[in-house]
Design a protein around this motif. Structure first.
Motif, PDB file in Angstrom:
ATOM      1  N   CYS A 115       6.539 -27.926   1.958  1.00 25.20           N
ATOM      2  CA  CYS A 115       5.694 -27.061   2.223  1.00 25.20           C
ATOM      3  C   CYS A 115       4.796 -27.993   3.342  1.00 25.20           C
ATOM      4  O   CYS A 115       4.159 -29.036   3.097  1.00 25.20           O
ATOM      5  CB  CYS A 115       4.598 -26.796   1.232  1.00 25.20           C
ATOM      6  N   ASP A 116       5.168 -27.698   4.769  1.00 22.33           N
ATOM      7  CA  ASP A 116       4.303 -28.231   5.749  1.00 22.33           C
ATOM      8  C   ASP A 116       3.012 -27.386   6.008  1.00 22.33           C
ATOM      9  O   ASP A 116       2.938 -26.271   6.358  1.00 22.33           O
ATOM     10  CB  ASP A 116       4.981 -28.306   6.878  1.00 22.33           C
ATOM     11  N   LYS A 117       1.808 -28.185   5.407  1.00 26.32           N
ATOM     12  CA  LYS A 117       0.433 -27.666   5.500  1.00 26.32           C
ATOM     13  C   LYS A 117      -0.033 -27.370   6.841  1.00 26.32           C
ATOM     14  O   LYS A 117      -0.547 -26.305   7.182  1.00 26.32           O
ATOM     15  CB  LYS A 117      -0.592 -28.500   4.726  1.00 26.32           C
ATOM     16  N   SER A 118       0.525 -28.219   7.801  1.00 21.48           N
ATOM     17  CA  SER A 118       0.086 -27.954   9.311  1.00 21.48           C
ATOM     18  C   SER A 118       0.749 -26.627   9.508  1.00 21.48           C
ATOM     19  O   SER A 118      -0.043 -25.683  10.409  1.00 21.48           O
ATOM     20  CB  SER A 118       0.204 -28.808  10.311  1.00 21.48           C
ATOM     21  N   GLU A 168       4.988 -16.454   2.994  1.00 21.45           N
ATOM     22  CA  GLU A 168       5.388 -16.568   1.670  1.00 21.45           C
ATOM     23  C   GLU A 168       6.498 -17.618   1.647  1.00 21.45           C
ATOM     24  O   GLU A 168       6.786 -18.242   0.712  1.00 21.45           O
ATOM     25  CB  GLU A 168       5.767 -15.209   1.125  1.00 21.45           C
ATOM     26  N   ARG A 169       7.562 -17.301   2.557  1.00 22.40           N
ATOM     27  CA  ARG A 169       8.726 -18.013   2.675  1.00 22.40           C
ATOM     28  C   ARG A 169       8.298 -19.710   2.655  1.00 22.40           C
ATOM     29  O   ARG A 169       8.955 -20.563   2.163  1.00 22.40           O
ATOM     30  CB  ARG A 169       9.572 -17.838   3.880  1.00 22.40           C
ATOM     31  N   MET A 170       7.156 -19.978   3.548  1.00 25.64           N
ATOM     32  CA  MET A 170       6.872 -21.277   3.829  1.00 25.64           C
ATOM     33  C   MET A 170       6.568 -21.998   2.425  1.00 25.64           C
ATOM     34  O   MET A 170       6.699 -23.016   2.170  1.00 25.64           O
ATOM     35  CB  MET A 170       5.832 -21.637   4.770  1.00 25.64           C
ATOM     36  N   VAL A 171       5.778 -21.317   1.692  1.00 30.18           N
ATOM     37  CA  VAL A 171       5.157 -21.503   0.484  1.00 30.18           C
ATOM     38  C   VAL A 171       6.266 -21.818  -0.600  1.00 30.18           C
ATOM     39  O   VAL A 171       6.061 -22.750  -1.219  1.00 30.18           O
ATOM     40  CB  VAL A 171       4.262 -20.568  -0.188  1.00 30.18           C
TER      41      VAL A 171
END
Length: 122
Positions: free
Chosen positions: A90-93, A82-85
């Protein structure tokens, strides 16, 4: 059933929330497990399509359920995702890697529940 620190679920915590009803606690875990594959697939689709707002909502809901069940390891992984999102970049990998970790933890949870005695008893 006494929970170990390494368990995917703090079963004694869940049992306390279920007022000592081990069968109900186990049913809650089984219901969560039954719903997870759809959620996990949706996470993957949302990551791939960049639907971050939708993904954040889904993650937040699943986090709440994981917290209620005492599934702390899964909760931590969901919080990280959730923090990444919500991050600026936003690094998809990296998000896919984190999502794969959530799937692994889900599989660990499934194995844990399958090994539980019927009714979650001692």
């Amino acid at each position: 059933m006494i929970s170990s620190v390494n368990d995917p679920v703090a079963f004694d915590e869940l049992l306390a929330r279920c007022l000592g009803d081990a069968e109900f606690a186990q049913q809650m875990l089984e219901g969560f497990i039954a719903s997870c594959p759809d959620h996990l697939n949706a996470f993957e689709r949302d990551i791939d399509s960049g639907a971050n707002a939708e993904l954040a909502k889904k993650l937040h809901r699943m986090k709440g359920t994981a917290a209620t069940l005492g599934a702390r390891p899964m909760l931590r992984l969901l919080e990280n995702l959730e923090r990444m999102v919500g991050g600026e970049t936003c690094d998809k990998s990296k998000m896919r890697e984190q999502q794969a970790d959530v799937v692994s933890e889900f599989n660990r949870l499934v194995c844990f529940v399958e090994r539980m005695p019927a009714g979650g008893g001692d």
